[in-house]
Design a protein around this motif. Structure first.
Motif, short mmCIF file in Angstrom:
data_model
loop_
_atom_site.label_atom_id
_atom_site.label_comp_id
_atom_site.label_asym_id
_atom_site.label_seq_id
_atom_site.Cartn_x
_atom_site.Cartn_y
_atom_site.Cartn_z
N LEU A 52 0.75 -1.12 0.02
CA LEU A 52 -0.28 -0.07 0.03
C LEU A 52 0.88 1.18 0.03
N ILE A 54 4.34 1.58 -0.32
CA ILE A 54 5.18 1.79 -1.45
C ILE A 54 4.55 1.95 -2.93
N PRO A 55 3.41 1.14 -3.15
CA PRO A 55 2.89 1.61 -4.28
C PRO A 55 2.31 2.89 -4.32
N VAL A 56 1.88 3.45 -3.42
CA VAL A 56 1.42 4.91 -3.28
C VAL A 56 2.58 5.57 -3.67
N LEU A 58 5.23 4.86 -5.29
CA LEU A 58 5.79 4.68 -6.66
C LEU A 58 4.56 5.37 -7.62
N ALA A 59 3.30 5.52 -7.07
CA ALA A 59 2.58 6.30 -8.09
C ALA A 59 2.79 7.67 -8.31
N LEU A 62 6.78 7.18 -10.09
CA LEU A 62 6.84 6.95 -11.67
C LEU A 62 6.00 7.91 -12.31
N ALA A 67 8.91 5.48 -17.28
CA ALA A 67 8.95 3.90 -16.99
C ALA A 67 8.05 3.28 -17.82
N THR A 290 4.09 2.26 -18.37
CA THR A 290 3.50 2.57 -16.71
C THR A 290 3.93 3.97 -16.27
N ALA A 294 0.57 5.69 -14.47
CA ALA A 294 0.95 5.87 -13.16
C ALA A 294 0.37 7.52 -12.87
N SER A 297 -3.19 7.79 -12.81
CA SER A 297 -3.78 7.14 -11.72
C SER A 297 -3.70 8.37 -10.57
N LEU A 298 -2.52 9.04 -10.73
CA LEU A 298 -2.31 10.04 -9.56
C LEU A 298 -3.34 11.32 -9.71
N PHE A 300 -6.49 10.72 -10.96
CA PHE A 300 -7.40 10.09 -10.31
C PHE A 300 -7.65 10.23 -8.67
N PHE A 301 -6.50 9.80 -8.39
CA PHE A 301 -6.30 10.08 -6.70
C PHE A 301 -6.55 11.32 -6.17
N THR B 148 -6.17 3.62 -7.72
CA THR B 148 -4.97 4.46 -7.75
C THR B 148 -3.54 3.63 -7.92
N ILE B 149 -3.53 2.59 -7.28
CA ILE B 149 -2.10 1.96 -6.88
C ILE B 149 -1.97 0.64 -8.04
N PRO B 152 1.14 1.22 -10.50
CA PRO B 152 2.56 1.07 -9.97
C PRO B 152 2.72 -0.23 -9.36
#
Lengths: 319, 315
Positions: A52, A54-56, A58-59, A62, A67, A290, A294, A297-298, A300-301, B148-149, B152
């Motif tokens: 959770l 680390i992927p956040v 990374l989002a 990246l 990448a 990627t 990412a 996705s960011l 979106f977040f 979201t994740i 990645p």
């Protein structure tokens, strides 16, 4: 438990332990307590960091690189290129952005209101009302993948929906190929999405309704309040915190629209149903970009975060 | 009980008032009508697609299409058989997909109950440095949607080390893609489950712990022998709330599992994503993977509904 006997033995010895030793034991117990605590939190904490936190991070990281999922070259820092590209030279992204908002703008109020209406219905003191609760909830436990396939079939030009419309309107209204028509596809997906999820929020409203004391209604009735006045002055004020939760959860779920699109339309026809998450998966996974995925996705977040904060702020103001 | 008493009282009242009886009866009938009619209409709206799915799974394709124009679409009449189910089993590795999903779901739910309840115990009943910070961080992560994740995370798991056997010797390799563990391990720890356990455990009186401490019990013993047995409802709630998404997983396995024999039921459905699918078989497959969940829901509907209701405490 066999433990007490073990424990009683040393302490019942004549000349019980000196106070200093007892204090040491207490300190050791406290230390042991926090050692146990770390040991018991460790597995969950480790997994949450790994999958959770680390992927956040990374989002975030990246999004500023180029990448690729499979690439011999290490990711290179490209600054804000991905974000600039999204808003200036990727019309599909802009379209996804708009579609996602249109979807949420319709789904959030309609689903919240319908769920509240259903909750009031199944909160009546009528025989068999539990069965209606169960029936309204059945689509929630059915997989959205199954439901998307099923409605895909029903929405076909000569499918069940059109034949039912034909029967119910005595042939006055002609249906269309709902998912194949760019002007109806998103609307068709809105209907099935509400159909699937509304039972969930009905239950949440219902649990809110049931926290309102019956005496308040009795008092209102004695003052001569009619059904609408009772709703407006007793029910609605009692549901404020439930409403915040419902609006936030529906909004976040609506903005994450993906499965229906992936199963039913692949974003088509002519990008009429492409959404942020669908576009992120298309770019970040299917086309293996990627870094760009990412970044989407960011975006979106950030939207999710802003909306959640705004909704909390607005409802807090009114209190 | 109470309704029949009320009805009897109502009847008595009507007898006393004589002339009002008709009006009262009409009022009551109107109230019932207003109460039931919208519920019945909504029930039809929620049930018709599923009835259509189950009924169609029993019919040959030609009949499904010809029945669409009439109420027969919702009735198991005509050429009814289990042939679609037989064909599905022949054409698609259904058993494999179902076993994969059962394995993945069981491990996510089972390991999740252990890991998250232990964390909830430490967060609710033990005093330790950093407790407040960890609890706040866990609650903060609730806002992060998985979507979201996801991207990645695919990148991340493709870099994680894994152990493989080469000529009988364990060797390191990189990449978790195409495995069972990539479908399970990321979903064991769950911030919301931890939150629910923490909430529930903090309602159990602390005097229980103190008594057990005096008897010399260690914290793990207290967790296992006192707290767990007292927390049935919390475990049921978390099991239900983690079971549904685990069984219904789609986006994640779609991206990380290409190897067909590792795929779960929902992704297995891609077999049917083609221009002109055999709809009878599609309906048979979707019925097959929906029925177990529906049966479980109907058997435990009270627990299901109260789990969902308790998930609303977040607000």
């Amino acid at each position: 438990m066999a433990i007490p006997t073990q424990q009683v033995a040393p302490q019942s010895l004549p000349g019980s332990p000196p106070p200093s030793r007892r204090r040491r034991r207490g300190a050791a117990a406290a230390r042991g307590g926090s050692r146990s605590a770390y040991a018991m939190v460790a597995p969950a904490a480790f997994l949450l960091v790994l999958f959770l936190v680390i992927p956040v991070l990374l989002a975030f990281g990246l999004s500023f690189t180029n990448a690729r999922l499979i690439s011999p070259n290490p990711p290179r820092f490209v600054g804000l290129d991905n974000f600039v590209r999204a808003f200036t030279s990727d019309p599909t992204f802009v379209r996804s952005f708009i579609n996602t908002f249109v979807f949420a703008a319709v789904v959030v109020p309609v689903q919240a209101a319908l769920a509240l209406f259903m909750a009031i219905l199944v909160n009546q003191k009528l025989r068999g009302v539990t069965w209606f609760r169960v029936i309204f909830f059945v689509p929630v436990v059915t997989s959205i993948v199954v439901i998307s396939i099923l409605w895909d079939f029903m929405y076909q030009g000569d499918g069940l929906i059109n034949s039912m419309i034909d029967t119910l309107t005595f042939g006055a209204f002609q249906g269309t190929d709902w998912l194949g028509n760019p002007s109806t596809a998103l609307g068709a997906i809105i209907v099935l999405s509400i159909w699937q999820a509304v039972g969930f929020h009905m239950i949440i409203w219902l649990s809110g309704l049931q926290t309102i004391p019956e005496e308040l209604y009795e008092a209102a009735r004695m003052d001569g309040a009619n059904a609408w006045q009772q709703f407006k002055d007793v029910t609605w004020p009692g549901l404020r915190s439930t409403m915040v939760f419902i609006l936030v959860t529906i909004t976040i779920a609506a903005l994450g629209l993906f499965v229906q699109i992936d199963v039913m339309t692949q974003g088509g026809p002519r990008n009429a149903t492409t959404t942020l998450v669908f576009h992120a998966v298309r770019k970040g996974y299917r086309e293996q970009e990627t870094g760009y995925g990412a970044a989407i996705s960011l975006i979106f977040f950030v939207i999710v975060l802003v909306i959640a904060l705004v909704q909390r702020f607005l409802t807090r103001e009114k209190d | 009980m109470s309704t029949s008493i009320a009805a009897r009282q109502g009847a008595a009242r009507e007898r006393r008032h004589g002339g009002d009886a008709d009006a009262a009866a009409t009022r009551r009938r109107r109230r019932l009508l207003v109460g039931y009619v919208p519920m019945v209409l909504l029930a039809l709206f929620f049930l018709f697609p599923l009835v259509f799915m189950f009924v169609s799974s029993l019919k040959p394709d030609a009949q499904i299409l010809s029945d669409i124009g009439s109420p027969q679409a919702f009735l198991p009449v005509g050429d009814i058989s289990g042939q679609n189910y037989v064909d599905v089993f022949d054409r698609v590795p259904v058993v494999r997909f179902v076993l994969n999903s059962v394995l993945v779901t069981t491990l996510i739910v089972g390991l999740g109950l252990v890991v998250n309840s232990m964390a909830g115990f430490a967060l609710s009943r033990l005093e330790w440095t950093g407790r407040k910070v960890v609890l706040t961080m866990i609650i903060a992560t609730l806002i992060v949607p998985f979507e979201t994740i996801a991207i990645p995370m695919v990148y991340w798991v493709s870099k994680l080390p894994t152990v493989v056997l080469e000529n009988g010797l364990p060797m390191y390799d990189f990449g978790w893609l195409n495995s069972y563990h990539v479908q399970i391990v990321p979903f064991i720890a769950n911030a919301f489950s931890i939150f629910l356990f923490t909430q529930y455990f903090s309602t159990i009186p602390r005097s229980f712990d103190e008594a057990a401490r005096i008897d010399g019990a260690g914290w793990f013993t207290i967790y296992r022998r006192i707290i767990v047995p007292l927390s049935g409802p919390a475990f049921a709630t978390v099991a239900i709330l983690t079971f549904l998404p685990a069984w219904n997983q789609y986006l994640w396995p779609l991206m990380v599992v290409q190897q067909e024999d590792l795929r779960p039921v929902m992704v297995g459905m891609q077999y049917f994503f083609q221009v002109n699918p055999a709809w009878g078989e599609v309906m048979a497959y979707t019925s097959l993977i929906t029925l177990p969940v529906l049966v479980m829901f109907l058997a435990f509907q009270r627990a299901f509904v109260s789990s969902i209701a308790s998930s609303g405490v977040k607000g």
